[in-house]
Design a protein around this motif. Structure first.
Motif, PDB file in Angstrom:
ATOM      1  N   LEU A  69      -6.509   3.764 -10.939  1.00 26.53           N
ATOM      2  CA  LEU A  69      -6.047   3.233  -9.625  1.00 26.53           C
ATOM      3  C   LEU A  69      -7.071   2.975  -8.615  1.00 26.53           C
ATOM      4  CD1 LEU A  69      -3.195   2.628  -7.800  1.00 26.53           C
ATOM      5  CD2 LEU A  69      -3.589   5.093  -7.466  1.00 26.53           C
ATOM      6  N   GLU A 118       0.656   4.995  -2.342  1.00 25.69           N
ATOM      7  CA  GLU A 118      -0.165   5.748  -1.139  1.00 25.69           C
ATOM      8  C   GLU A 118      -0.572   7.078  -2.082  1.00 25.69           C
ATOM      9  OE1 GLU A 118       2.067   6.231   2.216  1.00 25.69           O
ATOM     10  OE2 GLU A 118       0.306   6.576   3.234  1.00 25.69           O
ATOM     11  N   LYS A 138       0.826  -1.233  -0.001  1.00 21.35           N
ATOM     12  CA  LYS A 138      -0.140  -0.230  -0.167  1.00 21.35           C
ATOM     13  C   LYS A 138       0.675   1.544  -0.048  1.00 21.35           C
ATOM     14  CE  LYS A 138      -4.294  -1.951   2.486  1.00 21.35           C
ATOM     15  NZ  LYS A 138      -4.837  -1.890   3.484  1.00 21.35           N
ATOM     16  N   GLU A 180      -4.787   5.606   0.841  1.00 24.83           N
ATOM     17  CA  GLU A 180      -5.395   4.702   1.549  1.00 24.83           C
ATOM     18  C   GLU A 180      -6.490   5.589   2.427  1.00 24.83           C
ATOM     19  OE1 GLU A 180      -4.449   2.182   5.768  1.00 24.83           O
ATOM     20  OE2 GLU A 180      -2.743   3.368   4.369  1.00 24.83           O
ATOM     21  N   ASP A 205      -8.663  -0.387  -9.540  1.00 28.55           N
ATOM     22  CA  ASP A 205      -7.920  -1.566  -9.169  1.00 28.55           C
ATOM     23  C   ASP A 205      -7.826  -1.746  -7.834  1.00 28.55           C
ATOM     24  OD1 ASP A 205      -7.195  -1.875 -11.762  1.00 28.55           O
ATOM     25  OD2 ASP A 205      -5.351  -0.837 -11.609  1.00 28.55           O
ATOM     26  N   THR A 206      -8.027  -0.587  -7.105  1.00 23.84           N
ATOM     27  CA  THR A 206      -7.759  -0.690  -5.498  1.00 23.84           C
ATOM     28  C   THR A 206      -9.182  -1.398  -4.935  1.00 23.84           C
ATOM     29  OG1 THR A 206      -6.421   1.150  -5.391  1.00 23.84           O
ATOM     30  CG2 THR A 206      -7.317   0.419  -3.341  1.00 23.84           C
ATOM     31  N   THR A 207     -10.221  -1.020  -5.544  1.00 23.86           N
ATOM     32  CA  THR A 207     -11.712  -1.521  -5.254  1.00 23.86           C
ATOM     33  C   THR A 207     -12.144  -2.546  -5.893  1.00 23.86           C
ATOM     34  OG1 THR A 207     -12.710   0.245  -6.833  1.00 23.86           O
ATOM     35  CG2 THR A 207     -12.400   0.942  -4.489  1.00 23.86           C
ATOM     36  N   ILE A 211      -9.473   6.050  -0.165  1.00 26.85           N
ATOM     37  CA  ILE A 211     -10.439   4.634  -0.224  1.00 26.85           C
ATOM     38  C   ILE A 211     -11.200   4.498   0.871  1.00 26.85           C
ATOM     39  CG2 ILE A 211     -10.112   2.112  -0.826  1.00 26.85           C
ATOM     40  CD1 ILE A 211      -9.671   3.709  -3.192  1.00 26.85           C
TER      41      ILE A 211
END
Length: 509
Positions: free
Chosen positions: A39, A27, A23, A108, A42-44, A111
């Motif tokens: 991004l 960041e 992470k 972080e 991809d993160t969710t 999100i």
């Protein structure tokens, strides 16, 4: 020796450290619109309800459709941002009529805000994003408590919304000394919970101890307060609960005002109150609303019912198996006649009936309300009558078992009531093998076990062990109000006085 389960300590730190390291590499928010949206996807894991909407000339809105308030989104965000050019993210801040707007450059944090119902407002070409929280909280309306009903007093209970439950508490306690600390538990669920206590009354040592226990909980998920209670108990292997679960805001606030600590978990309609003494599980909040004579009678009735629930059937089994001499002569003939056709020994007969009662109770609790009530009443009558007529059991034992089951439901605490019903089975078995000596052995074992327990470091059998005469004024016997002007020493309160014990006398005209 106190036993602790392994999940209470922080285990398996290496995999999570590796995840945190990954992470940290991504960041910062990307300054390019395409890179930023990709991004976020991809993160969710690119959920189906993720909405990415472009607002000309240079804005992009990102939100999760099921988590934001649509009316607030349209009226206070989209309407104010349309057809406007913003040079920097800071220029958007004054336009939005939404409280708690924030600007972040950390992925972080972004999100986490997105998953909590915020709208991400991205200005093309900047590595910062505006976070506009407009969460939509679905919750049921307030209703009366189902498991802790009372006749006199408030008729409202907690629901599954943390904010609603906090507002209920603040309606009862309008004081700046009410402290509310927000904590997160669960690596995957990130469940919010609130630690509440009264500053100036609660013990700082107990507050620090409970806060540390919550922070030390290392689990993937936390979905209910009952799960958290088991993780922070003093002895997780004991069947007796060392903290109270309640759905009543008035009982929760009464505990806070007496120096106790409270925990409310998001998504749970049950709140935790600690420390708690063993005798307090058999006290109802309604006792505080009744005259002291009536409240004392109700408490004595409950404790008598608990004794009958635990020991009445074992005494029957022990007397018929080993100790006929304790049975009055007038009852010997009816007992002999009722058991003349029963082919089983008393211990098997008692266990069979107790098991049938528990099956009926469990079936009634799991079925829909109307069907469950019918099953409980009709099933009990039909099975009991058929069992006596078939010679499987005696009618006298049927009365004893029904009385024991009825007495077990007088406990105001549902969790303690379950324990009372549970410990009855091993005591019946011991009574079938060793008679009254086995019953006394079981009683001594339970008493020693309770003497060894504690609740958040406080003695579990307070005020009787260690003996505190002043605290006994509001335990099994409730004294008049002027005699209970001090808070119980169980919580080690910083302020011991609740009110002036001297009543105000009206002036004579």
């Amino acid at each position: 020796m106190k036993f602790k389960l392994p999940f209470k300590k922080k285990q398996q730190q290496q995999p999570y450290k590796e995840m945190n390291a990954v992470k940290e590499k991504v960041e910062l928010i990307a300054p390019s619109e395409n890179d930023f949206t990709q991004l976020i996807k991809d993160t969710t894991n690119n959920p189906a309800d993720l909405v990415i909407k472009s607002i000309p000339p240079n804005l992009t809105l990102i939100y999760i459709n099921n988590l934001v308030n649509d009316q607030t989104l349209n009226e206070h965000i989209i309407t104010n941002l349309q057809n406007n050019f913003f040079e920097t993210p800071e220029a958007i801040w004054p336009i939005l009529s939404i409280p708690e707007v924030n600007i972040s450059s950390q992925l972080e944090e972004t999100i986490a805000s997105l998953l909590n119902g915020s709208v991400l407002i991205y200005v093309n070409g900047y590595s910062q994003v505006v976070l506009a929280p407009i969460p939509k909280r679905e919750s049921r309306s307030l209703s009366t408590p189902e498991n802790e009903s009372q006749v006199i007093g408030a008729q409202v209970g907690f629901n599954e919304s943390l904010s609603t439950n906090i507002s209920l508490i603040r309606r009862y306690i309008i004081s700046p000394n009410l402290c509310n600390e927000e904590l997160k538990v669960g690596k995957r669920t990130h469940t919010s919970l609130s630690l509440l206590y009264m500053n100036g009354i609660a013990s700082d040592q107990m507050v620090n101890t409970l806060r540390q226990r919550i922070q030390d909980v290392d689990v993937d998920s936390l979905l209910d307060s009952a799960v958290l209670l088991e993780m922070i108990d003093d002895n997780t292997l004991s069947p007796f609960p060392q903290m109270l679960l309640t759905e009543r805001p008035d009982r929760f606030c009464d505990g806070l005002l007496n120096g106790k600590l409270g925990i409310i978990v998001e998504g749970s309609s049950l709140a935790i109150v600690c420390p708690i003494a063993f005798v307090e599980f058999f006290e109802s909040r309604e006792d505080q609303n009744l005259r002291w004579q009536v409240a004392t009678f109700a408490r004595l009735l409950r404790f008598t019912a608990i004794f009958l629930s635990v020991f009445l059937t074992p005494i029957y089994v022990g007397a018929l198996t080993f100790h006929y001499e304790v049975i009055p002569q007038a009852l010997l003939v009816p007992l002999s006649e009722s058991r003349a056709l029963v082919p089983f020994p008393p211990v098997f007969e008692a266990l069979l009936l107790e098991l049938i009662i528990e099956l009926l109770r469990e079936a009634g609790a799991r079925l829909p309300t109307k069907i469950g009530q019918t099953i409980g009443i009709v099933g009990g009558i039909v099975i009991g009558t058929a069992a006596v007529q078939a010679g499987i059991t005696s009618n006298i034992l049927l009365i004893f078992v029904a009385l024991s089951a009825l007495a077990s439901f007088t406990t105001p605490s549902y969790t303690m009531g379950n324990v009372i019903r549970l410990i009855r089975f091993p005591i019946i078995l011991i009574a079938g093998f060793w008679g009254f000596y086995g019953i006394m052995l079981a009683f001594c074992f339970i008493l020693i076990h309770l003497l060894r327990q504690s609740s958040l470091g406080a003695p579990y059998l307070s005020p009787y062990y260690p003996p505190r005469l002043k605290d006994m004024r509001d335990s099994i016997i409730k004294f008049p109000l002027p005699f209970v002007a001090k808070r119980a020493s169980l919580t080690r309160p910083a302020d011991q006085e609740k009110f002036d014990p001297e009543p105000v006398k009206p002036e004579k005209s």
